[in-house]
Design a protein around this motif. Structure first.
Motif, PDB file in Angstrom:
ATOM      1  N   THR A  90       0.830  -1.200   0.000  1.00  0.00           N
ATOM      2  CA  THR A  90       0.000   0.000   0.000  1.00  0.00           C
ATOM      3  C   THR A  90       0.866   1.251   0.000  1.00  0.00           C
ATOM      4  OG1 THR A  90      -1.671  -1.177   1.296  1.00  0.00           O
ATOM      5  CG2 THR A  90      -1.813   1.219   1.291  1.00  0.00           C
ATOM      6  N   ILE A  91       0.410   2.236  -0.744  1.00  0.00           N
ATOM      7  CA  ILE A  91       0.981   3.582  -0.664  1.00  0.00           C
ATOM      8  C   ILE A  91      -0.166   4.503  -0.266  1.00  0.00           C
ATOM      9  CG2 ILE A  91       2.049   5.514  -1.892  1.00  0.00           C
ATOM     10  CD1 ILE A  91       3.250   3.463  -3.847  1.00  0.00           C
ATOM     11  N   ILE A  92       0.062   5.266   0.791  1.00  0.00           N
ATOM     12  CA  ILE A  92      -0.932   6.249   1.234  1.00  0.00           C
ATOM     13  C   ILE A  92      -0.389   7.632   0.885  1.00  0.00           C
ATOM     14  CG2 ILE A  92      -2.204   7.222   3.180  1.00  0.00           C
ATOM     15  CD1 ILE A  92      -1.732   4.488   4.614  1.00  0.00           C
ATOM     16  N   VAL A  93      -1.148   8.352   0.070  1.00  0.00           N
ATOM     17  CA  VAL A  93      -0.798   9.723  -0.280  1.00  0.00           C
ATOM     18  C   VAL A  93      -1.716  10.619   0.535  1.00  0.00           C
ATOM     19  CG1 VAL A  93      -0.596  11.431  -2.120  1.00  0.00           C
ATOM     20  CG2 VAL A  93      -0.190   9.014  -2.635  1.00  0.00           C
ATOM     21  N   SER A  94      -1.124  11.453   1.379  1.00  0.00           N
ATOM     22  CA  SER A  94      -1.941  12.321   2.217  1.00  0.00           C
ATOM     23  C   SER A  94      -1.430  13.755   2.122  1.00  0.00           C
ATOM     24  CB  SER A  94      -1.933  11.837   3.672  1.00  0.00           C
ATOM     25  OG  SER A  94      -0.613  11.685   4.144  1.00  0.00           O
ATOM     26  N   THR A  95      -2.320  14.679   2.418  1.00  0.00           N
ATOM     27  CA  THR A  95      -1.969  16.096   2.378  1.00  0.00           C
ATOM     28  C   THR A  95      -2.529  16.789   3.608  1.00  0.00           C
ATOM     29  OG1 THR A  95      -3.966  16.713   1.141  1.00  0.00           O
ATOM     30  CG2 THR A  95      -2.009  16.159  -0.164  1.00  0.00           C
ATOM     31  N   GLY A  96      -1.942  17.922   3.928  1.00  0.00           N
ATOM     32  CA  GLY A  96      -2.434  18.694   5.054  1.00  0.00           C
ATOM     33  C   GLY A  96      -1.806  20.072   5.075  1.00  0.00           C
ATOM     34  N   GLN A  97      -2.246  20.855   6.027  1.00  0.00           N
ATOM     35  CA  GLN A  97      -1.737  22.213   6.182  1.00  0.00           C
ATOM     36  C   GLN A  97      -1.449  22.465   7.647  1.00  0.00           C
ATOM     37  OE1 GLN A  97      -4.358  25.371   4.860  1.00  0.00           O
ATOM     38  NE2 GLN A  97      -2.809  26.939   5.173  1.00  0.00           N
ATOM     39  N   GLN A  98      -0.330  23.139   7.897  1.00  0.00           N
ATOM     40  CA  GLN A  98      -0.006  23.575   9.244  1.00  0.00           C
ATOM     41  C   GLN A  98       0.516  24.995   9.145  1.00  0.00           C
ATOM     42  OE1 GLN A  98       2.719  21.072  11.384  1.00  0.00           O
ATOM     43  NE2 GLN A  98       2.273  22.075  13.306  1.00  0.00           N
ATOM     44  N   ASP A  99      -0.236  25.914   9.707  1.00  0.00           N
ATOM     45  CA  ASP A  99       0.095  27.340   9.659  1.00  0.00           C
ATOM     46  C   ASP A  99       0.245  27.789   8.201  1.00  0.00           C
ATOM     47  OD1 ASP A  99       0.066  27.409  12.481  1.00  0.00           O
ATOM     48  OD2 ASP A  99       2.135  26.723  12.548  1.00  0.00           O
ATOM     49  N   ASP A 100       1.398  28.356   7.856  1.00  0.00           N
ATOM     50  CA  ASP A 100       1.570  28.879   6.497  1.00  0.00           C
ATOM     51  C   ASP A 100       2.328  27.888   5.593  1.00  0.00           C
ATOM     52  OD1 ASP A 100       3.950  29.158   7.845  1.00  0.00           O
ATOM     53  OD2 ASP A 100       4.377  31.178   7.121  1.00  0.00           O
ATOM     54  N   HIS A 101       2.268  26.616   5.957  1.00  0.00           N
ATOM     55  CA  HIS A 101       2.892  25.560   5.155  1.00  0.00           C
ATOM     56  C   HIS A 101       1.880  24.464   4.845  1.00  0.00           C
ATOM     57  CE1 HIS A 101       6.543  27.518   6.525  1.00  0.00           C
ATOM     58  NE2 HIS A 101       7.214  26.823   5.612  1.00  0.00           N
ATOM     59  N   VAL A 102       2.099  23.791   3.725  1.00  0.00           N
ATOM     60  CA  VAL A 102       1.312  22.609   3.371  1.00  0.00           C
ATOM     61  C   VAL A 102       2.274  21.430   3.286  1.00  0.00           C
ATOM     62  CG1 VAL A 102      -0.454  23.891   2.104  1.00  0.00           C
ATOM     63  CG2 VAL A 102       1.561  23.032   0.887  1.00  0.00           C
ATOM     64  N   TRP A 103       1.736  20.240   3.359  1.00  0.00           N
ATOM     65  CA  TRP A 103       2.581  19.058   3.214  1.00  0.00           C
ATOM     66  C   TRP A 103       1.876  18.003   2.366  1.00  0.00           C
ATOM     67  CZ3 TRP A 103       0.129  14.888   5.296  1.00  0.00           C
ATOM     68  CH2 TRP A 103      -0.757  15.111   6.359  1.00  0.00           C
ATOM     69  N   VAL A 104       2.709  17.236   1.670  1.00  0.00           N
ATOM     70  CA  VAL A 104       2.254  16.092   0.885  1.00  0.00           C
ATOM     71  C   VAL A 104       3.109  14.921   1.354  1.00  0.00           C
ATOM     72  CG1 VAL A 104       1.993  15.103  -1.412  1.00  0.00           C
ATOM     73  CG2 VAL A 104       1.749  17.572  -1.100  1.00  0.00           C
ATOM     74  N   GLN A 105       2.450  13.845   1.764  1.00  0.00           N
ATOM     75  CA  GLN A 105       3.188  12.696   2.299  1.00  0.00           C
ATOM     76  C   GLN A 105       2.919  11.440   1.484  1.00  0.00           C
ATOM     77  OE1 GLN A 105       3.920  12.017   6.608  1.00  0.00           O
ATOM     78  NE2 GLN A 105       2.508  10.301   6.317  1.00  0.00           N
ATOM     79  N   PHE A 106       3.977  10.666   1.283  1.00  0.00           N
ATOM     80  CA  PHE A 106       3.905   9.387   0.574  1.00  0.00           C
ATOM     81  C   PHE A 106       4.408   8.321   1.539  1.00  0.00           C
ATOM     82  CE2 PHE A 106       4.725  12.870  -2.268  1.00  0.00           C
ATOM     83  CZ  PHE A 106       3.813  12.678  -3.284  1.00  0.00           C
ATOM     84  N   LYS A 107       3.507   7.454   1.993  1.00  0.00           N
ATOM     85  CA  LYS A 107       3.875   6.415   2.963  1.00  0.00           C
ATOM     86  C   LYS A 107       3.681   5.055   2.318  1.00  0.00           C
ATOM     87  CE  LYS A 107       3.013   4.785   7.680  1.00  0.00           C
ATOM     88  NZ  LYS A 107       4.242   4.058   7.643  1.00  0.00           N
ATOM     89  N   ASP A 108       4.752   4.254   2.329  1.00  0.00           N
ATOM     90  CA  ASP A 108       4.653   2.920   1.730  1.00  0.00           C
ATOM     91  C   ASP A 108       4.718   1.839   2.804  1.00  0.00           C
ATOM     92  OD1 ASP A 108       7.436   1.761   2.089  1.00  0.00           O
ATOM     93  OD2 ASP A 108       7.983   3.512   0.905  1.00  0.00           O
TER      94      ASP A 108
END
Length: 180
Positions: A90-108
């Motif tokens: 499985t690969i989980i692609v997730s996104t989010g925001q913290q304050d004035d930054h965003v993130w994109v995560q790829f977890k395998d």
């Protein structure tokens, strides 16, 4: 036939967007999810037989970036995650925001990266892949692109636990002084 034609049309459009990289592309505000989906569409054939892809997207603001360069980062991280997975995973692609930054995560769900190798994974030409099946440039290029965007890549990994790469980017690029 209609579905096939629609898929080919979508892939061609996505490839045009993807290949625009480096042609005087200017910084602009974009929907990161659109870039993720475009990249997934382009490389899905490489992943679909062994990967279950899960999306956990949060609401994100438009982000000031060079979109085709970020798509290159997504492609490198997704393909690496796919290569890390053995037979099925499985690969989980997730996104989010913290304050004035965003993130994109790829977890395998792969085997993880040994601690002694983690400090070298962003080095040019370093690869954990067998000889002849990797250039060792994907993470190095990704690191450079994210750095150019004033962001960072965080790695969370442990042997037997899989690996997560999180790309953290500012929503707005810092204003730089004009060159004299």
């Amino acid at each position: 036939s209609r579905e096939g034609i629609e898929r080919v049309t979508r892939i061609v459009r996505d490839l045009k967007d993807f290949s625009y990289s480096g042609r005087g592309e200017s910084w602009r505000r974009v929907d990161l999810h659109a870039g993720l989906e475009s990249t997934i569409n382009i490389i899905w054939n490489e992943l679909k037989y062994k990967v279950t892809l899960e999306r956990e997207y949060s609401e994100l603001p438009l982000v000031e970036c060079l979109p085709s360069e970020l798509n290159q980062v997504y492609m490198n991280l997704l393909l690496n995650a796919g290569h890390a997975i053995g037979e099925r995973g499985t690969i989980i692609v997730s996104t989010g925001q913290q304050d004035d930054h965003v993130w994109v995560q790829f977890k395998d769900s792969g085997p993880g990266i040994a601690p002694e190798l983690v400090k070298r994974i962003f080095d040019p030409f370093f690869t954990t892949k067998p000889v002849g099946s990797g250039t060792g440039l994907g993470l190095s290029i990704s690191y450079s692109i994210v750095n150019k965007h004033h962001g960072r890549i965080d790695v969370d990994t442990a042997p037997g636990q899989g690996t997560a790469f999180r790309v953290v980017l500012p929503v707005n690029q810092p204003i730089t002084a004009p060159e004299a």
